[in-house]
Write an enzyme that holds these catalytic residues in place. Structure first.
Site: not given
Ligand code: ATP
Ligand code: MG
Length: 451
Positions: A72, A74, A152
């Site tokens: 997807d 984002d 991260d």
């Protein structure tokens, strides 16, 4: 510069924050704007027309650069959720703790997130971390560079602008991806302490992208593995599911074992990796799952967990027989199923629906042995027949069911009415009792006495 000055005055800069990002032009990164979905591009265009910054961010940019198809797209923006909401008619704010906006664009929904700030060095004194240092709240808006710093891995902190086609890269993520390295942003120990799930993400993303985990990020995993016990179960379950359905489950699981991340932390993995008796079966199940993912077929969590825990059920069933000194009855088989699910549900937050699917699949297994007319047709009508049948194939492949049985069912499934009728003739003579004895010694499923 001014922003940096302001954030310093406000005491909001962190040691991990890169001062100036690299702006990487299209001829250096090779990503084309038409690789981004139309809906995502429209969303970004609208936000930019309204005067905001907006980028494709995270997994999608990383996957495209690595030559993979993103799941997807984002979007990250400096607009607040309310400002995003006002920019799109079909949009709604979701989430309480950290609000994000779902923008409806044609058939797609684009998730738009406001840049997040870091929680600051003083997070502990505000009660936002637990005793182990795990961040409990992460809900401050921030600048783009702060947003990058709280992600991260460097390859996950890339911002792609599909209008001018450049990538904003604060942490050398593009270079790391080219060098096939998964590198943590900031000090790995601190980042694992903030969120131990990052250890599992490291393993999963390295396997998915074919990267090696940078030694600095890899080394602390073994000694910090216990912190995973501190993560809410539902989150752990979601991450496990992602890992097992990543299309690289075999690689992920063997890497988890290598990193010492499997023992005592994830009960399910304990079962998978510490019980050699079921290992062949589990590996086959994972290989089958990986193959399904690569062929774009859906993977049902119920089927997956049913196969991972199948030998646990058989072992439990054996133990119950020995404990009670009774025969291999269906009642004990059902008790074994319940007990295995109970233990796992407690520790891994398996939802009730998934547990229901698992039990359905297991309970169908003995019934495949009964091929007399009425029973064979009855089984075919069961809502979970297909899952149960796929499970039977897996057992046959693992050598624990006579291939004659699975072949018979394959033929029966594909036969027309006339041939089906011929096939069930002569099957009625099979007595459950005779079969049961043979099967028990082969450690396979018990036979139900009745349908
Ligand atoms: P995939 O979607 O392939 O599972 P992903 O990296 O996109 O991988 P998401 O959970 O969709 O994973 O997260 C989107 C982005 O959010 C990540 O790329 C990363 O930048 C950030 N992110 C996700 N989880 C964490 C985390 N535990 N700590 C810090 N940043 C995170
Ligand atoms: Mg993602």
């Amino acid at each position: 510069m001014i922003r940096k000055f302001i954030s310093r005055v406000l005491g909001r800069s962190t040691p991990t924050e890169a001062p100036e990002p690299a702006i990487i032009p299209v001829d250096q990164h090779g990503l084309q704007r038409d690789q981004i979905s139309r809906a995502c591009r429209r969303t970004i265009e609208t936000l930019q027309e309204n005067g905001y910054q907006a980028y494709v961010v995270g997994g999608a940019v990383r996957d495209l650069l690595a030559g993979l198809t993103p799941k997807d797209f984002d979007v990250a923006t400096n607009a607040t959720p309310d400002q995003v909401r006002q920019s799109f008619r079909r949009s709604r704010i979701i989430g309480r703790r950290f609000q994000i906006v779902h923008v409806g664009m044609g058939a797609e929904t684009i998730e738009v997130t406001t840049f997040r700030g870091h929680h600051g060095d003083d997070a502990g004194s505000h009660g936002q971390v637990d005793e182990q240092g795990r961040v409990l709240r992460d809900n401050v808006f921030g600048s783009q560079s702060e947003d990058a710093a709280r992600r991260d891995f460097t390859v996950n902190a890339l911002y792609y602008d599909p209008i001018c086609e450049h990538i904003v890269d604060y942490h050398h993520g593009v270079a790391d991806l080219q060098q096939k390295t998964l590198r943590m942003i900031g000090d790995p120990r601190t980042r694992y302490r903030e969120d131990p799930v990052r250890m599992l993400r490291a393993v999963r993303l390295a396997a998915k992208l074919g990267l090696s985990i940078d030694p600095a990020a890899r080394r602390p995993i073994r000694e910090m593995a216990d912190l995973i016990g501190n993560v809410p179960l539902s989150r752990l379950f979601d991450e496990m599911l992602k890992l097992l359905t990543s299309g690289h489950a075999v690689r992920c699981v063997s890497q988890l074992r290598e990193e010492g991340l499997h023992r005592g932390l994830l009960p399910l993995l304990d079962v998978i990796l510490e019980h050699p008796v079921g290992e062949r079966f589990v590996m086959l199940a994972l290989e089958t799952t990986d193959r399904r993912v690569h062929h774009g077929k859906p993977v049902s969590p119920g089927f997956l967990f049913a196969s991972l825990l199948w030998h646990e059920v058989l072992a439990k069933w054996d133990a119950l027989q020995q404990h009670t000194g009774s025969a291999a009855t269906p009642a004990l088989f059902f008790q074994a199923m319940d007990e295995v699910i109970e233990v796992q549900a407690e520790k891994l937050a398996i939802t009730r629906r998934i547990a229901g699917d698992m039990k359905d699949i297991w309970a169908l297994q003995p019934r495949f042995e009964q091929r007399s007319g009425k029973r064979a047709y009855g089984l075919l009508q069961q809502p979970r027949f297909k899952a149960g049948y796929d499970f039977l194939l897996l057992r046959a492949q693992a050598g624990e069911v006579d291939s004659e049985v699975s072949t018979w069912w394959t033929d029966f499934l594909h036969a027309d009415d006339e041939n089906r009728a011929l096939m069930v003739v002569g099957q009625a003579g099979e007595t459950p009792r005779k079969r049961r004895r043979r099967r028990r010694s082969a450690r396979t499923a018990p036979v139900e006495k009745t349908d």
